[in-house]
Scaffold this active site. Structure first.
Site, short mmCIF file in Angstrom:
data_model
loop_
_atom_site.label_atom_id
_atom_site.label_comp_id
_atom_site.label_asym_id
_atom_site.label_seq_id
_atom_site.Cartn_x
_atom_site.Cartn_y
_atom_site.Cartn_z
CE LYS A 7 -10.37 -0.14 -9.43
NZ LYS A 7 -9.66 0.26 -8.30
CG ASP A 12 -7.24 -1.37 -0.03
OD1 ASP A 12 -6.66 -1.95 0.92
OD2 ASP A 12 -7.13 -1.93 -1.29
CB VAL A 68 -6.58 -2.77 -13.41
CG1 VAL A 68 -5.80 -1.67 -14.11
CG2 VAL A 68 -7.10 -2.36 -12.18
#
Length: 569
Positions: free
Chosen positions: A45, A139, A31
């Protein structure tokens, strides 16, 4: 998120975006901080080089981008642009200024009550928006929550998947995606349908961490944590009132017993507790985001006006679930075979050992470079160890009694210094790691007479394999007792200058061969040999460069180490 300087091999432009710094690195790519032609700061990203040629990956990435564009920007980083068909596919999102929740808790301790409720409401708002667009984050963790001015922001949908047909296949190529401490019990199973309830479980873990400074199932190692998630109730001491009860519901082992993200939000916003009210009164942007998330996802049943606390704190029994077909209660158990499988797999790769701390040993030896052919290596597997090396976490600071040799955290990196010694090792994690692994770490040489040292397969007293990164060469060999031997010397086309920027050194160990890379470019392969080496630890340290006349103290620095296990084939 404070950017770092670009590295020598980083791109400086992607499409119309000028890259000006690094914000981080993850499993899917890097990123960058970038500027638009109008001067607006954005986060870009960029997909890893090894994933870009994969047509199936590009198809998934294209689908993910389309889904991410549908997520309303309520406490999330807004998707601005993407080019899945570029040579280096990339995704452009809003750049969010502010520290991560992980950084704030690590540096300042648990949040105050009002701030804790702000985080709880903000993350629930983000999940409501994400799930409403048909995405599972997968996540959610403190590192992916930014404490931005106005509202908290949830970032990084890099491993999100469509909710429809989302089977985890956690023991396949994507084994152990996510962070163990925030993974729901069902995520450890094979061929178990993954639902948005897994993100709700992670929400409970994130809020518990923010309010107590620890994870609710904390163990001494990832396998110990996984075992507690599967078999024990969470430790929520330090939380109180309706929020504690809601966190307990979110951490229920049965996904059917957890509230939805929208239910979380409704209960939090309607809570009469003073911290919850203060969080909304003091942050109008947060209240507006929560209200908008509620308005676009449809109305959900909330607590009765006269009994809001009762509705919020009603926590069903840990072993029961609703049977929708018959309106009866039934027992819900995580299959024992799943629990045994995951514990066996994780423990086999990450089980802790309690070896003594390493101590400095003098070294010498003679190079014997054979000819080695290059071998194909698979892509890296799941992350086993990750440490920014900017302060004491997995690696520890220490100073010898003479005051001349030390491992210290200075200016965001681990610096290792020696004087009157030939080598020195820093105390690091004692995890038992698999034979096949990959190591990626930033290296800086601070003096001309120093080489950075990376040990792997290490165990006292037998030693381990050793890679020395010096100004002009990388030496691969072994360190046993007082002997340092070399199996192959890999010359560097461009020297590593003392005091210069960090160089990323990668080691990929497969079988009896290690492949060495510098900034992603392969330098060559080398044989491991030394069959009597049987350890598993990874250590960092320093060795004097024999090609440079000794001139006082020698010093090197390390940053951002990541150790991964073998990839699934």
């Amino acid at each position: 998120m404070r950017p770092e300087p670009l590295r020598p091999r980083d791109p400086v432009r992607l499409g119309s975006y000028e890259l000006v710094g690094r914000l981080g690195e993850g499993g899917m790519g890097t990123v960058y901080l970038a500027r638009t032609p109008a001067g607006q700061q954005v986060a870009v990203k960029v997909v890893r080089d090894d994933l870009a040629p994969d047509d199936e990956f590009r198809r998934r990435f294209r689908s993910e981008v389309a889904r991410a564009r549908q997520v309303p920007p309520f406490c999330t980083a807004e998707v601005i642009d993407a080019d899945p068909d570029a040579e280096h596919p990339y995704l452009v999102v809003e750049y969010v200024e502010g520290p991560t929740l992980q950084q704030v808790v690590d540096e300042k301790g648990p949040l105050t009550a009002a701030n804790l409720h702000s985080v709880a409401i903000g993350v629930a708002t983000a999940l409501t928006a994400i799930h409403g667009a048909g995405i599972i984050h997968r996540d959610l963790k403190p590192r992916n929550v930014l404490l931005a001015p106005g509202t908290p922001k949830v970032i990084d949908f890099g491993i999100a998947r469509d909710i429809d047909g989302a089977h985890t296949a956690n023991t396949s190529p994507e084994f152990m995606m996510g962070t163990v401490a925030y993974m729901a019990p069902e995520r450890f199973g094979d061929d178990v349908a993954l639902t948005a309830a897994a993100d709700v479980f992670a929400w409970g873990g994130v809020v518990a961490y923010a309010g107590t400074g620890r994870t609710p199932f904390g163990g001494d190692s990832p396998p110990a944590t996984a075992g507690r998630i599967l078999t024990q109730e969470p430790d929520l001491s330090g939380l109180s009132g309706p929020l504690r009860d809601l966190v307990a519901r979110a951490l229920h082992k049965n996904p059917a017993e957890r509230p939805s993200a929208r239910e979380l939000l409704d209960l939090l916003v309607s809570s009469p507790s003073r911290p919850a009210a203060s969080a909304l009164e003091g942050q109008p942007d947060l209240r507006a985001a929560a209200n908008q998330a509620q308005s676009v996802t449809g109305l959900m049943p909330g607590p009765a006006p006269a009994e809001p606390t009762v509705a919020l704190s009603a926590v069903p029994g840990m072993s029961e679930a609703v049977d929708d077909d018959h309106g009866r209660r039934r027992r819900w158990f995580l299959p024992a075979s799943i629990a045994m499988l995951v514990l066996a797999v994780i423990a086999g790769t990450m089980m802790l050992v309690f070896d003594p701390r390493s101590e400095p040993v003098a070294g010498s030896g003679t190079p014997e470079p054979p000819v080695v052919s290059s071998s194909a290596t698979p892509p890296p597997g799941p992350v086993l160890i990750s440490d920014d090396l900017d302060k004491q976490r997995l690696w520890l600071a220490k100073t010898e009694p003479d005051g001349f040799s030390s491992c210290a955290f200075t200016e965001g990196e681990l610096r290792v210094r020696i004087q009157s010694r030939s080598l020195y090792k820093c105390r690091g994690p004692q995890d038992t790691l698999p034979d096949d692994l990959s190591i990626d770490v930033g290296v800086r040489l601070l003096t001309d007479n120093a080489c950075a040292a990376i040990w792997f397969h290490f165990k006292l007293p037998r030693g381990g394999h050793l890679v020395r990164v010096c100004q002009n060469n990388v030496f691969v060999g072994a360190h046993q007792g007082s002997d340092v031997t070399v199996s192959r010397t890999l010359p560097l086309d461009h020297p590593i200058l003392a005091g210069g920027p960090a160089t990323r050194i990668g080691l990929r160990v497969v079988g009896d061969t290690v492949t060495v890379t510098r900034n992603g470019v392969t330098l060559g392969d080398a044989p491991l040999g030394a069959a009597e080496i049987s350890g598993s630890r990874v250590l960092l340290g320093i060795i004097l460069d024999r090609d440079v006349p000794e001139a006082g103290a020698a010093e090197v620095a390390f940053d951002q180490i990541e150790v991964r296990g073998p990839s699934a084939r």
